[in-house]
Write a protein that holds these residues in place. Structure first.
Motif, short mmCIF file in Angstrom:
data_model
loop_
_atom_site.label_atom_id
_atom_site.label_comp_id
_atom_site.label_asym_id
_atom_site.label_seq_id
_atom_site.Cartn_x
_atom_site.Cartn_y
_atom_site.Cartn_z
N GLU A 70 50.25 -50.13 71.27
CA GLU A 70 50.83 -49.37 72.45
C GLU A 70 51.89 -50.23 73.26
O GLU A 70 52.58 -49.59 74.09
N CYS A 71 51.84 -51.59 72.90
CA CYS A 71 52.73 -52.38 73.35
C CYS A 71 54.31 -51.94 73.23
O CYS A 71 54.95 -52.22 74.09
N ARG A 72 54.37 -51.30 71.93
CA ARG A 72 55.88 -50.97 71.55
C ARG A 72 56.46 -49.77 71.93
O ARG A 72 57.44 -49.38 71.76
N VAL A 73 55.50 -49.01 72.67
CA VAL A 73 55.73 -47.70 72.91
C VAL A 73 57.17 -47.46 73.82
O VAL A 73 57.92 -46.59 73.73
N SER A 74 57.18 -48.25 74.78
CA SER A 74 58.06 -48.33 75.82
C SER A 74 59.69 -48.61 75.20
O SER A 74 60.72 -47.95 75.59
N TRP A 85 66.42 -52.56 63.91
CA TRP A 85 67.39 -52.91 64.97
C TRP A 85 66.72 -53.76 66.17
O TRP A 85 67.12 -54.75 66.40
N TRP A 86 65.49 -53.17 66.51
CA TRP A 86 64.70 -53.72 67.54
C TRP A 86 64.31 -55.42 67.11
O TRP A 86 64.66 -56.17 67.92
N GLU A 87 64.02 -55.52 65.86
CA GLU A 87 63.42 -56.82 65.48
C GLU A 87 64.84 -57.71 65.44
O GLU A 87 64.74 -58.84 66.05
N PHE A 88 65.96 -57.55 64.87
CA PHE A 88 66.97 -58.31 64.61
C PHE A 88 67.66 -58.58 65.95
O PHE A 88 68.36 -59.70 66.22
N ALA A 89 67.87 -57.69 66.92
CA ALA A 89 68.39 -57.47 68.13
C ALA A 89 67.66 -58.61 68.92
O ALA A 89 68.42 -59.59 69.56
N ILE A 90 66.36 -58.52 68.89
CA ILE A 90 65.52 -59.52 69.71
C ILE A 90 65.89 -61.14 68.95
O ILE A 90 65.99 -62.06 69.60
N ALA A 113 61.72 -51.15 80.44
CA ALA A 113 61.24 -50.85 79.30
C ALA A 113 60.45 -51.92 78.60
O ALA A 113 59.34 -51.98 78.30
N VAL A 114 61.20 -53.35 78.69
CA VAL A 114 60.67 -54.37 77.86
C VAL A 114 59.34 -54.98 78.88
O VAL A 114 58.22 -55.30 78.36
N GLN A 115 59.42 -54.90 80.05
CA GLN A 115 58.62 -55.44 80.97
C GLN A 115 57.16 -54.43 80.91
O GLN A 115 56.23 -54.95 80.97
N GLU A 116 57.58 -53.09 80.95
CA GLU A 116 56.51 -52.24 80.65
C GLU A 116 55.38 -52.50 79.52
O GLU A 116 54.33 -52.57 79.48
N GLY A 117 56.28 -52.75 78.24
CA GLY A 117 55.83 -53.07 77.12
C GLY A 117 55.00 -54.44 77.33
O GLY A 117 53.68 -54.74 76.46
N LEU A 118 55.45 -55.39 77.76
CA LEU A 118 54.84 -56.77 78.12
C LEU A 118 53.53 -56.75 78.98
O LEU A 118 52.53 -57.46 78.75
N ASP A 119 53.57 -55.82 80.12
CA ASP A 119 52.48 -55.51 80.82
C ASP A 119 51.24 -54.95 80.20
O ASP A 119 50.02 -55.44 80.16
N VAL A 120 51.55 -54.12 79.01
CA VAL A 120 50.52 -53.71 78.18
C VAL A 120 49.95 -54.65 77.52
O VAL A 120 48.80 -54.58 77.04
N TYR A 121 50.81 -55.54 76.79
CA TYR A 121 50.40 -56.51 76.26
C TYR A 121 49.37 -57.51 76.64
O TYR A 121 48.26 -57.92 76.15
N ALA A 122 49.78 -57.89 77.84
CA ALA A 122 48.83 -58.98 78.72
C ALA A 122 47.79 -58.08 79.16
O ALA A 122 46.62 -58.95 79.18
N ALA A 123 47.57 -56.79 79.22
CA ALA A 123 46.29 -56.17 79.73
C ALA A 123 45.38 -56.00 78.49
O ALA A 123 44.02 -55.61 78.52
#
Length: 450
Positions: free
Chosen positions: A417-421, A213-218, A439-449
């Protein structure tokens, strides 16, 4: 439509829309060195995802046992069902020097760490000693590593993700089986009818596996062209699409379209609801065809016990589309394959056995057993016999013949870890304890780091 034509369309669709593959197409020598011919008493440790209710679990066991009889070698099977804990276990095994000799694993971002560490051998390097290795595969369809654009994993079968339906539930609710033009608004209307009829519209365990659902919702708020692009922030257009996707799931939850225990149930429990006629819709992968078929057998391991009347209650169709994504635009590709580890390669006896094993498991004779209604990278796709397929497999082929694109899963890029949030945190999002944007921004921040 003839099955042969359906299969050809499926392979064409996969060729056209799968992930970028290795650009090097070297000439392959005509003589095989060692591949498939080794004999002895070598013990190979092998890890795959062919376990649990995976439809190919029994095919895998039968195939490696046949290889054992042919070569005299032994497979120590350490396979496990694919989930995030499995991925973590594999990565940890490589970090601690406990990796297997052969690994059937993802070829996206999940493999980056052990490829960067030089823990697996590229197909190019293997061919330097075994020129015929994977020569039966179309190199253009073997996905390349994100690390160095080299191919490491020899694929067996491709995958697609779509929506399975329990037609018995739909009939009871007065809902037609969705078609190629299925829209999000039509889906919401159908869910309301199903709920009013006393059934659960959507079988999903949001607290356990919200992945599909995460994948198709995006995907419903991005495009085929940019779906695999991770946004820089929630402020850009793709980032806004990610937030909108999470909010769509929250809206479905608030409407009561998921099971009452969706936040605490396991995926196995909600799947049981679906096959037992208590839920209507199930988004999952092509591998779930085998799981549904097994659930329709009195003996899950014996195809001869299949209840064809029960199986007739299941179909597979398209995930409802929204915005620019058509329902017939699916998630899919050739995402997994067999790796040979450096650990095995550095051992002369295991090197020979590992090459033999992978060559056997990816041969023209064995791949079709696994690919069935999905796809493969074989140069010469075998002809199909309608009598060799069950009713649900045939429906899957027909569904895939109508696909307009196959796009890889962005969760394979946005991993760890990017997907945890948003994965582990899905219960918090849908209950409103954490905003989708945060929640999305938190994951993006982890990805960027990273």
């Amino acid at each position: 439509m003839k099955l042969k034509k359906i299969t050809a369309l499926l392979l064409t669709c996969t060729m056209a829309f799968s992930m970028a593959a290795c650009g090097s197409k070297k000439e392959v020598a005509t003589e095989t060195k060692g591949a498939g011919s080794t004999t002895g008493s070598v013990e190979l440790e092998v890890v795959t995802t062919f376990a649990g209710n995976d439809g190919n679990a029994q095919n895998y066991k039968a195939s490696y046992e046949a290889w054992e009889r042919e070569t005299g070698n032994t497979v120590v099977d350490m396979s496990a069902t694919s989930d995030d804990s499995f991925k973590t276990r594999v990565v940890t095994d490589f970090e601690t020097g406990s990796e297997p000799d052969v690994l059937f694993f993802f070829n996206g971002a999940d493999a980056n760490d052990f490829i960067k560490a030089g823990k697996v051998i590229s197909i190019e390097d293997i061919r330097a000693e075994y020129p015929e290795y994977a020569s039966n595969m179309d190199d253009g369809r073997i996905p390349a590593s994100m690390v160095d654009d080299k191919a490491y994993a020899v694929p067996v079968n491709g995958y697609w993700e779509a929506m399975f339906v329990n037609t018995e539930v739909l009939d009871a609710a007065g809902v037609e089986v969705p078609g190629a033009d299925y829209t999000w608004d039509a889906f919401l209307a159908d869910c309301e009818k199903i709920k009013d009829a006393g059934y659960t519209p959507i079988a999903a365990a949001l607290g356990n596996i919200p992945h599909y659902w995460w994948e198709f919702a995006i995907f419903n708020h991005t495009t085929v062209e940019d779906h695999l692009t991770v946004p820089a922030s929630i402020e850009d257009e793709i980032g806004k699409g990610w937030v909108a996707g999470m909010e769509d799931i929250k809206s479905l939850y608030e409407s009561g379209y998921f099971p009452d225990n969706t936040l605490s149930a396991t995926d196995d429990e909600t799947f049981a609801m679906f096959v037992d006629g208590k839920a209507a819709f199930l988004i999952d992968g092509s591998w779930k065809v085998g799981g549904i078929v097994s659930a329709c057998q009195s003996d899950p391991d014996d195809a001869a016990t299949l209840d064809t009347d029960k199986l007739a209650n299941f179909d597979v169709t398209y995930v409802p589309g929204s915005d620019t994504r058509k329902a017939t635009d699916l998630i899919g590709g050739l995402s997994m394959g067999y790796y040979i580890t450096k650990k095995a390669w550095d051992d002369p006896a295991k090197r020979e056995a590992a090459v033999s094993f992978v060559s056997y498991m990816t041969s023209d004779e064995v791949v079709p057993i696994f690919a069935q209604h999905t796809a493969s990278a074989l140069k010469n796709a075998p002809e199909v016999d309608e009598e060799a397929f069950n009713a649900l497999q045939i429906k899957a082929m027909s569904m895939m013949a109508g696909c307009t694109s196959l796009t890889g899963a962005v969760q394979d890029v946005f991993n760890g870890e990017c997907r945890v949030s948003t994965f582990d945190g899905m219960p918090e999002i849908v209950t409103g304890n954490v905003s989708a944007a945060d929640a999305v921004q938190e994951g993006l921040d982890v990805y960027a780091a990273q």
